[in-house]
Scaffold this motif. Structure first.
Motif, short mmCIF file in Angstrom:
data_model
loop_
_atom_site.label_atom_id
_atom_site.label_comp_id
_atom_site.label_asym_id
_atom_site.label_seq_id
_atom_site.Cartn_x
_atom_site.Cartn_y
_atom_site.Cartn_z
N ASN A 290 -11.89 3.49 -8.63
CA ASN A 290 -12.76 2.87 -7.30
C ASN A 290 -13.46 1.77 -7.48
OD1 ASN A 290 -12.34 4.88 -4.84
ND2 ASN A 290 -12.74 6.16 -6.76
N VAL B 218 -8.85 2.00 -3.97
CA VAL B 218 -10.23 2.57 -3.58
C VAL B 218 -9.84 3.85 -2.75
CG1 VAL B 218 -11.96 2.23 -1.94
CG2 VAL B 218 -11.12 0.51 -3.50
N LYS C 40 -11.77 -5.92 4.95
CA LYS C 40 -11.67 -4.95 3.70
C LYS C 40 -12.87 -5.15 2.81
CE LYS C 40 -8.48 -3.09 2.71
NZ LYS C 40 -8.10 -1.62 3.10
N LEU D 112 -9.50 6.67 0.22
CA LEU D 112 -9.35 6.44 1.60
C LEU D 112 -10.48 6.35 2.29
CD1 LEU D 112 -7.68 6.10 4.13
CD2 LEU D 112 -7.01 8.30 4.01
N THR E 185 -5.85 -7.12 -0.26
CA THR E 185 -6.44 -6.00 0.40
C THR E 185 -5.55 -4.68 -0.09
OG1 THR E 185 -4.93 -6.63 2.42
CG2 THR E 185 -7.13 -7.50 2.34
N ASN F 23 -12.08 3.16 2.36
CA ASN F 23 -11.62 2.08 2.80
C ASN F 23 -11.57 1.69 4.30
OD1 ASN F 23 -9.16 0.48 1.24
ND2 ASN F 23 -9.16 2.31 0.37
N SER F 24 -12.10 2.65 5.06
CA SER F 24 -12.24 2.36 6.51
C SER F 24 -13.52 2.82 6.99
CB SER F 24 -11.26 3.48 7.16
OG SER F 24 -11.35 3.44 8.53
N VAL G 207 -15.32 -1.75 2.51
CA VAL G 207 -15.36 -1.00 1.31
C VAL G 207 -16.59 -1.16 0.66
CG1 VAL G 207 -14.57 -1.13 -0.98
CG2 VAL G 207 -12.86 -1.13 1.01
N THR H 214 0.94 -1.08 -0.16
CA THR H 214 0.13 -0.02 0.02
C THR H 214 0.83 1.32 0.01
OG1 THR H 214 -0.15 0.05 2.35
CG2 THR H 214 -1.76 -1.17 1.35
N ALA I 65 -12.08 -6.13 -3.69
CA ALA I 65 -12.63 -6.19 -2.31
C ALA I 65 -13.70 -7.36 -2.26
CB ALA I 65 -13.09 -4.93 -1.96
N VAL J 151 -6.47 -2.98 -3.02
CA VAL J 151 -7.85 -2.38 -2.66
C VAL J 151 -7.70 -1.08 -2.24
CG1 VAL J 151 -9.91 -2.29 -1.40
CG2 VAL J 151 -9.30 -4.61 -2.47
N SER J 152 -6.58 -1.05 -1.05
CA SER J 152 -6.20 0.04 -0.31
C SER J 152 -5.52 1.22 -1.70
CB SER J 152 -5.28 -0.12 0.60
OG SER J 152 -4.76 0.98 1.21
#
Length: 355
Positions: A190, A242, A173, A244, A235, A247-248, A177, A125, A197, A238-239
């Motif tokens: 994205n 996608v 993840k 941020l 993952t 992502n979380s 996501v 990442t 994901a 994806v980070s």
């Protein structure tokens, strides 16, 4: 408006260090190797052997400092061999990786990663998590590592707690996501990340139990490889792809809240995130999936209740969770009452009650 996306590449296997000269030689003739003390001892002989007779000179092997902090990054920036090196070789786990990625970004040097554990996706990442006193900072290194060298034998010999935590972290993840992007119109980048994901959690649920069992026996099985690749590569991609903000979500909100609770400090990032996955699924009323993940966590000895990670004050943890700015990107407003209900539902599962 133009857009740039930098994707990492990777090699996996028991002989990947032999490929280092071929892959890295275009980026310079000198490298500094930075990582954890134990991790450096695991890779030193392998790296030196791989560089013998090549054009790449390893200037030194340096301890990263023990935590991903701006203080450690500044200390490393002032070391002469770090300044001289054409490349940075980052060795170890997530904190050493994030230290090296941020360092490389500040010094404008290419970075290559050599994970010795599979505890998270930091090796591929661009995002770095830096720690301060009771706070966490997200630092965007803009570009991920150029290449990640995943030595499966080294990782299979690592303490089992790291793979367990890696499974717990990667488990989030897909759920986070897909939750945060629900109903949104996404651009190509994205959307590509979301498609990757969608496979993350399912692969872990399929292979994770066998992978952990094999790792305890130091067996590099197909299930082990599939799990390691999911934790580090799937993952991680994806980070990178996608935004941020997507992502979380609640799973990581629990972790960020736990940083402020002293009794949680003995628990790894991935452990606490795996518990946050359960809270997210229960808040979102994905009850069948929540029971599935609950059973999976039990089989892997991952936490299934707040007390398992040292959280005793329910009101305090809810208040801290709601301070996370990334919750604002959920598809609906997450309230204090929703989280409290999810915690109560977790207790019901603990006592074998169904919904």
């Amino acid at each position: 408006m133009s857009q740039q996306v930098y994707l990492p590449s990777y090699s996996i296997g028991e002989d990947v260090y032999k490929r280092v000269p071929q892959i890295c030689s275009n980026y310079g003739k000198t490298a500094i190797v930075i990582g954890g003390e134990i991790s450096l001892s695991k890779v030193k002989d392998k790296l030196l052997t791989a560089m013998k007779g090549t054009d790449i000179n390893l200037l030194d092997f340096i301890w990263y400092g023990g935590n991903a902090t701006r203080e450690n990054i500044e200390r490393l920036k002032n070391i002469k061999t770090v300044q001289m090196a054409d490349m940075i070789f980052a060795v170890g786990g997530g904190k050493s990786m994030d230290t090296c990625k941020a360092l490389a970004d500040m010094l404008k040097k290419p970075v290559f990663t050599f994970p010795t554990i599979a505890s998270n996706c930091a090796p591929v990442t661009a995002l770095c998590i830096l720690y301060g006193k009771d706070k966490v900072e997200f630092y965007d290194a803009q570009k991920p590592a150029i290449h990640c060298f995943i030595d499966t034998k080294i990782i299979s010999n690592a303490p089992i707690k790291y793979l367990r935590a890696g499974i717990g972290d990667a488990l989030s993840k897909q759920y986070e996501v897909c939750f945060n992007t629900r109903g949104r119109v996404l651009n190509h980048t994205n959307n590509l990340g979301v498609q990757i994901a969608k496979d993350c959690s399912e692969r872990l649920l399929q292979y994770g139990v066998k992978a952990l069992d094999d790792a305890q026996k130091n067996i590099v099985s197909d299930e082990f490889i599939q799990t390691v690749l999911t934790i580090i590569v799937n993952t991680g991609l994806v980070s990178v792809l996608v935004n941020l903000n997507y992502n979380s979500s609640l799973a990581h909100s629990l972790y960020l809240a736990s940083v402020k609770i002293p009794d949680c400090k003995g628990h790894m990032h991935g452990e606490i995130v795996s518990l946050g996955v359960l809270l997210l699924l229960l808040v979102d009323k994905q009850l069948i999936q929540a029971e599935k993940v609950y059973d999976f966590n039990q089989k892997l000895d991952l936490p299934t209740s707040l007390i398992d990670v040292g959280i005793k004050d329910v009101k305090q943890i809810i208040d801290l969770i709601l301070q996370d700015k990334y919750l604002s990107f959920a598809p609906y407003n997450i309230t204090k009452e929703m989280i409290k209900e999810a915690i109560d539902m977790l207790e019901a599962l603990k006592h074998k009650k169904t919904f």
